[in-house]
Design an enzyme around this catalytic site. Structure first.
Site: not given
Ligand code: IMP
Ligand code: MG
Length: 404
Positions: A13, A40-41, A208, A16
């Protein structure tokens, strides 16, 4: 212009999506190399807000859109996402046949695994990303190319059946997925090489952030793919020489969504203010993001891991609304101070941040040029991180970007 890789330097977040949309005009294609629909972009154009989960953020610039083999692809999410976009975006999209699929059963498993962890749950996005990558490692995953060939999906079907999934549900999902990817499957790695040989260039978009990298992040509170620049070539199937320069993206404060250690986390009025001004809510899950001060210890680690020489700062306008500004320059642990993030990883939840307050950004106003306060902050960051700040974003809109 050569290839460029936009990577997040914090816990995701970092902004990007906006940056990729801003830069995409200079490239022929935008390619995703990691993650899945956990991303989520957000891209804002005028009054319209677009959130991308799987489609690369260059979509609104009419660029070729490539989803590389390192991505975990959820066909159901892709179908929904494409249905909300103009048809011409689908025509621009190519998905690598080697992408593993994310199934509804992976999502169910994600939820069960989180429940099993109880108080030490990761706080995943529940998008099935971890189980899908685990299926890949188990050599049980269905891949996108399996949907166009005559697949033998007896092994994954049996696996899920042992977990209680009715095989007819599995077969129905396969049929549904075939329709989604029909006509979109290709060889993304060859396409990127071809674009380069024709004199073109590709923008790589990370999902991420560095500190969520499966191996190099704050394990186990991480995502299940690699988020660092060195995964660009592996995720896409191109040689390292084609991976391009990395461009790091960061905010001048920190956010984190989900559980796990967060040394500079703050709670109370200031964090509430930053959250509301910066609209710090998960773009995928809507969860309020945890908020904290700038963490230079963590950022130096991210800069080093990614080999970043250039940085883009995003959301700098948010700090105009905040009286205080703090930067963590070291961690204190059992009486001594350290600036070594990697050595602190094992006890990150116990470290105490050591702060300095070199300036305040309150009241800073942005026009075509950076205000004096922001210029000072840029100099401060360049000295602290040993990088050049080449872009500053000071609002969601495309136009609210200053190149330095
Ligand atoms: P997962 O990727 O859904 O398995 O989540 C693992 C960890 O990564 C959690 O803390 C999520 O909140 C975090 N996470 C996954 N994708 C994102 C993202 O796009 N932005 C921020 N945090 C993320
Ligand atoms: Mg995001």
């Amino acid at each position: 212009m050569g290839n460029l890789a936009v990577v997040g330097l914090q816990w995701g977040d970092e902004g990007k999506g906006k940056l990729v949309d801003y830069l995409a005009g200079q490239f022929d294609a935008v390619a995703r190399f990691n993650g899945g629909s956990n991303a989520g972009h957000t891209v804002v154009i005028g009054e319209e807000k677009h959130t991308f989960h799987l489609v690369p953020s260059g979509a609104l610039k009419g660029k070729e859109l490539l989803i590389g083999a390192g991505v975990a692809l959820d066909p159901v999410v892709l179908r929904e996402e494409l249905s909300l976009m103009p048809g011409r975006i689908r025509e621009k999209l190519m998905i690598d046949g080697r992408c593993s699929l994310v199934s509804p059963f992976d999502k169910e498993l994600d939820v069960v695994l989180e429940q099993m962890r109880g108080g030490s749950a990761i706080g995943t996005t529940r998008r099935g990303i971890g189980p899908a990558y685990a299926m890949r490692a188990l050599r049980l995953a269905l891949r996108v190319s399996d949907l166009s060939d005559e697949p033998d999906f007896s092994a994954p079907s049996q696996f899920y059946s042992r977990l209680g999934v009715d095989p007819t549900r599995f077969a129905a999902w396969v049929e549904e997925s075939k329709l989604v990817v029909d006509g979109l499957v290709g060889d993304v790695s060859s396409r990127i090489i071809d674009i380069g040989q024709a004199g073109g260039s590709v923008l790589f978009e990370a999902s991420q952030g560095t500190l969520l990298d499966l191996v190099h992040g704050s394990y186990p509170f991480v995502t299940s793919s690699h988020t660092v620049a060195s995964y660009v070539p592996a995720g896409l199937g191109i040689p390292p020489s084609e991976a391009g320069e990395p461009l790091g993206v960061m905010k001048c404060y920190t956010t984190r969504v989900g559980s796990g250690p967060f040394p500079t986390e703050i709670k109370g009025l200031t964090s509430d203010k930053i959250r509301s001004v910066g609209n710090e809510y998960g773009a995928t899950t809507g969860r309020p993001r945890r908020v904290g001060w700038l963490d230079l210890v963590a950022l130096r680690y991210a800069v080093r891991l990614n080999g970043v020489k250039n940085i883009a700062i995003s959301k700098l306008d948010v700090l105009s609304e905040v009286k205080e500004f703090r930067a963590c320059i070291a961690y204190r642990h059992t009486g001594s101070e350290t600036r070594d993030f990697q050595r602190s990883l094992g006890h990150l939840h116990e470290v105490e941040p050591v702060y300095e307050s070199p300036l305040s950004m309150q009241g800073a106003k942005y026009d075509k040029e950076l205000p004096t306060q922001a210029k000072k902050l840029v100099e401060y960051l360049e000295a602290a991180l040993g990088v050049r700040v080449s872009l500053v974003s000071h609002g969601e809109e495309r136009s609210r970007t200053i190149e330095l």
